[in-house]
Design an enzyme around this catalytic site. Structure first.
Site, short mmCIF file in Angstrom:
data_model
loop_
_atom_site.label_atom_id
_atom_site.label_comp_id
_atom_site.label_asym_id
_atom_site.label_seq_id
_atom_site.Cartn_x
_atom_site.Cartn_y
_atom_site.Cartn_z
N GLY A 1 1.18 -1.20 -0.08
CA GLY A 1 -0.38 0.08 -0.12
C GLY A 1 1.19 1.26 -0.71
CB SER A 2 0.72 4.69 1.33
OG SER A 2 -0.80 4.89 0.75
#
Lengths: 382, 620
Positions: free
Chosen positions: B320-321
């Site tokens: 993810g981020s």
């Protein structure tokens, strides 16, 4: 005849006189042999008088008493009793065959309450007595006649047939050998024995068919012990290992690994010689053989010097029996003959055999004490 | 009166008796010859055979090495346990004895079958284990009733024990009985009751922990029963292993995430020493030692939260981020963007003929790099990922440890997935597309990382560019350079990049927590010495369909647990001169800032507080 009887009477001695004539040296040799047995039984029990040594000593003391009693009783009494004793033993043998107690797969004993009587052991003595008496009563010519062979062969064959049926191969061989030895020295024709020796092979084949499988197995594994090292050949191999590993000086008292760790079978009875050879080495084995030789030599000297043919045949028969016990047992321990149930004389644990042998020695001593007693051909008190 | 006939008779007797006496002498000398042959000629051969009969070589099991934490606390030890054996030859009837024992110590039908089988197979004087690990009370009751239990033998043995129970289950592992197909060259494995490592470090380092067997030459009788010992070679105990794990930090971390399906890795950013490696839920390794019941094992196996899996090294998740720093650094290094260039985010980004969305529905407006990372703008990263391209992102990710195994001493380590054009073509048979690059740009799509890799990534980002390698085990101690077995520690390689670019990344990660624009501003620490930085992440487990988007994107709490996003956080602290790297993943936990970041904060706070306590202690 009168003279003979008078002479006999003149020579009859008191019990104390007879006791004083008892060969103390031979008695000591007998005790020494028995003590070898006590020491080994003590060792085999891991250094304990129980369960074997103590009982063996008690039996030996009783047996010694019997031996002395037999030795001092007038030899003519024994000659008189020879046939009754034989028939008593035969009846007892028949009784065992019919209703004896079973031990080790063979019927051999009569329980008398205080001990187990083995009639086949009695018979070994009784047969010698009976045959000695039979040949005593014969001239040299008579003993060479073929018809005079019928009775002795019957005397031998009857008990052998019963013992083979038990079945006890070792004892029947001992009985035959003892009987044949007396026939031989009693005066039967020489060629009979030569032919007999040659007849052994067909007899062996006949005997084979009579043997129980375990006995056949023993013979087979004797011929090739490595056939089944953990099965039937086990006894032979382990016994040889025990003897061989003992070396010249042995592993020491209670130090025999083979016997102490139970690798030896029946080490307190038939294989006790391996314990001696393992723990005391060649020295121990030769020493015991030496003691036996002294005893045998004595018996042979006695039988040569006794005046009565009965006394000669009697002590000779006992010497042969004793020798056969010793030879077969030691040869078996050393892997020279098949495993048969024959104890080492005066050493193996067991009452019947010890009693038989002490009685036998008693008769030799008896013959020695009464060496000058002449007995007419007609019989003891004829 | 001797007649002639008598005289002849006597002569015949003497002749023949003499003949037999001669025969006896011959036979007796035969015996003597045989005796000489066996005892003098054959002595050495038979002595050898007799020794072979009596001597048996017995193996002595070595004591297994202990496993300790970095401060020397016991993590795996050998403990005396109370057990009950049965010696078949001393029992009149084994079944009756077991029946009698059943009243004191319940024996299941299965146990009973096992015991009876062993009784049949073994020699009658060898003990068969009836029950192990009894409590003192039961053991005492068996002892009192011994007169009524023929053949029963109370005994004390050694068992492996894990005093921290489930705390380090995945790291330390457990031991268990040897399987038939595991029996190899080491005869130790054939010893009855011998146990070997079946999982965790116990398995990977089994040989080092096991030690060397000793032996004892014992005299045995014909039944194989031991009589006495002749000589003895003592066994060499196994090596004691010292982990880099700090039991207290591990405990705090595990307790913090106990109710979650989560993994946390805490690492020293300079040395790579792993201080805590937690995966929850876990299991109690002591259960496996004693032979776990089917019911218990099935429960562990069928649990959706996978307690048997070490998520910290075996779990592969989309980062993810948290992956955005790699993309940003790749872009800065490639010069496709600088710190100040702004990208406009209206929450939508068109690429090819599809539209990609930013997590913030109203968009971020104009954002430059620091804000893009702090506020975690997706559109910014779609844009710069497109500019820098997948090849350069792939290279940068590889330099931070993605796509490889570190060879840490724990089984099952996974390598994650660092996607590339070649990979997609060969594995999927499809060409790499721009949309794929955009997905990787926000740590979604094909890219997969383990929590350990996340931790190594953040450590390498904040330690000044050293390619630090994670380790869980201290190297062999007390070995000088000239001694055998010495392995010099290779200094970590340096990752080549511009220091100024690095500073931008660090500033951005600090802003995530410590700037009002940061998504995890709520987690900031007031105490400057305890402040930290990091990056949140939420990994989508299930693609959001256009149909859903048209109606309304459901909130995580509205979805079933299994469909919720994974919550991620990678952090480091303290902000000034960082020393610790932390990665947190809470499976289906929802948002990284609300679920994962607080865990990192609490763990770092605990570590800092412990350090302060120690310093105070030292000062006093």
């Amino acid at each position: 005849m009168m003279a003979g009887r008078l002479q006999g009477r003149r020579q009859s001695k008191s019990v104390f006189q007879k006791l004083s004539e008892l060969n103390i040296f031979i008695v000591v040799v007998v005790i020494m042999i028995a003590m070898v047995g006590f020491v080994l039984l003590y060792s085999v029990a891991g250094g304990s008088v129980d369960p074997w040594a103590k009982r063996q000593i008690i039996r030996f003391v009783i047996g010694m008493f019997g031996m002395v009693v037999i030795a001092v009783i007038d030899i003519r009494v024994w000659m008189f009793l020879a046939y009754p004793f034989y028939f008593l033993s035969l009846i007892l043998l028949i009784i065992v065959s019919v209703m004896g107690q079973t031990g080790m797969g063979a019927t051999r004993w009569i329980n008398l309450g205080f001990m187990n009587l083995q009639p086949s052991e009695l018979m070994k003595i009784a047969l010698i007595l009976a045959l000695a008496r039979y040949y005593h009563c014969m001239t040299k010519e008579e003993s060479g006649q073929y018809r005079r062979l019928i009775v002795p062969i019957l005397l031998i064959a009857a008990p052998v047939a019963l013992v083979v049926m038990q079945p006890d191969l070792g004892t029947s061989l001992l009985i035959i050998a003892g009987g044949v030895a007396i026939l031989f020295c009693g005066g039967a024709r020489l060629w009979l024995f030569i032919v007999g020796l040659m007849a052994i092979i067909p007899t062996a084949i006949g005997a084979w068919s009579f043997m129980k499988p375990y006995q056949q197995d023993r013979v087979l594994t004797f011929l090739n012990p490595e056939r089944d090292p953990l099965g039937a050949g086990y006894h032979s191999i382990q016994a040889k290992i025990a003897v061989g590993s003992g070396g010249v000086y042995g592993k020491g008292f209670i130090q025999g690994s083979q016997s102490q760790l139970n690798f030896l079978p029946e080490k307190q009875t038939d294989f006790i010689f391996t314990v001696l050879a393992e723990e005391f080495g060649l020295m121990g084995g030769v020493m015991l053989l030496g003691l036996y030789m002294i005893l045998l030599a004595y018996a042979l000297i006695v039988c040569m010097s006794v005046r009565s043919q009965f006394g000669r045949l009697l002590s000779f028969g006992m010497a042969v029996t004793f020798f056969l016990y010793m030879f077969i047992n030691i040869a078996m321990n050393l892997g020279m003959v098949p495993v048969v149930g024959v104890p080492l004389p005066l050493v193996s644990y067991g009452g019947s055999a010890m009693l038989t042998l002490l009685v036998g020695i008693g008769f030799v001593l008896c013959a020695a004490i009464h060496r000058d007693t002449t007995i007419s051909r007609g019989g003891a008190f004829a | 009166m001797i007649t002639d006939s008598d005289d002849q008779k006597y002569k015949l007797f003497t002749r023949r008796a003499g003949l037999i006496a001669g025969g006896m002498m011959v036979l007796t000398s035969g015996l003597l010859g045989r005796l000489y042959y066996l005892q003098v000629v054959g002595q050495s051969q038979y002595k050898l055979l007799a020794d072979r009969n009596r001597i048996s070589l017995r193996l002595l099991a070595p004591q297994r090495g202990k496993i300790l934490d970095r401060s020397g606390y016991d993590l795996a030890i050998n403990r005396t346990d109370y057990r009950v054996n049965i010696i078949p030859e001393e029992a009149d009837n084994v079944e009756e004895t077991l029946e009698a024992l059943n009243a004191i110590l319940p024996i299941s039908a299965r146990q009973k079958a096992r015991i009876l089988k062993a009784v049949k197979r073994q020699r009658a004087f060898l003990p068969v284990i009836v029950a192990e690990n009894l409590d003192w009370e039961t053991f005492a009751r068996v002892n009192i009733n011994i007169p009524d239990l023929p053949g029963i033998q109370p005994d004390m043995g050694i068992t492996r024990y894990y005093p921290e129970k489930d705390l380090l289950a995945h790291i330390v592992g457990y031991v268990s009985s040897v399987n038939k197909n595991e029996i190899g060259e080491d005869p130790l494995l054939e010893l009855p009751g011998f146990k070997i490592g079946k999982n965790g470090m116990e398995r990977v380092l089994d040989k080092r922990l096991r030690g060397k067997a000793g032996n004892s030459r014992v005299e045995v009788n014909v039944m194989g029963r031991m009589i006495r010992e002749l000589s003895r070679n003592d066994s060499v105990p196994g090596e004691t292993l010292k982990l880099t794990i700090d039991r207290d930090i591990q405990k705090f971390t595990a307790d913090r995430v106990r109710d979650e399906s989560a993994a946390v890795v805490v690492m020293d950013i300079h040395s790579g020493e792993i201080l805590s490696l937690t995966s929850t839920p876990a299991f109690d390794p002591n259960d496996f030692n004693l032979g776990i019941s089917h019911k218990k094992y099935d429960a562990l196996l069928n649990d959706v939260r996978k307690p048997l899996t070490n998520k910290a090294v075996q779990g592969e998740y989309p980062p993810g981020s948290t992956f955005k720093m790699i993309v940003a650094l790749a872009a800065l290094e490639a010069g496709v963007i600088d710190e100040h260039e702004e990208v406009f985010c209206n929450s939508k980004y068109e690429i090819g003929n599809t539209i990609k969305h930013c997590w913030k529905r109203e968009g971020h407006g104009h954002v430059a790099m620091v804000e893009a990372i702090a506020a975690s703008c997706d559109v910014y990263f779609y844009e710069i990922a497109g500019r820098v391209g997948i090849d350069r992102i792939h290279d940068m990710a590889a330099r931070f440890g993605l796509g490889r195994k570190f060879g840490i001493d724990i089984p099952g380590e996974k390598s994650g997935l660092n996607p590339s054009k070649g990979w997609k073509l060969s594995r999927r048979g499809v060409r790499w597309k721009g949309g794929d690059t955009a997905n990787v740009g926000i740590g979604q799509g094909d890219v997969l990382m383990t929590p350990l890799q996340l931790c190594v990534m953040i450590a390498r980002l904040v330690n000044g560019g050293k390619a630090v390698m994670p380790k869980i085990l201290f190297p062999k101690k007390n070995l000088r350079e000239d001694e055998e077995g010495f392995e010099p520690e290779a200094p970590p390689e340096t990752i080549a990049f511009d220091r100024r670019n690095m500073a931008i990344i660090l500033k951005s990660m600090a802003a995530v927590i410590n700037s009002p624009i940061g998504v995890a501003y709520a987690q900031r620490m007031r105490d400057k010495t305890m402040s930290f930085g990091g990056k949140t992440g939420s990994a989508q487990v299930r693609r959001i369909t256009q149909a859903e988007r048209d109606v309304r994107v459901r909130k995580n709490e509205e979805k079933p647990w299994i469909e919720r996003d994974h919550a991620l956080f990678v952090g480091y602290g303290p902000l000034e001169n960082p020393r610790y790297a932390v990665s947190v993943i809470v499976e289906h936990g929802g948002g990284g800032s609300t679920k994962a970041a607080p865990i990192c904060k609490d763990v770092l706070t605990y570590i800092f507080e412990q350090e302060k306590k120690q310093q105070q202690g030292a000062n006093v």
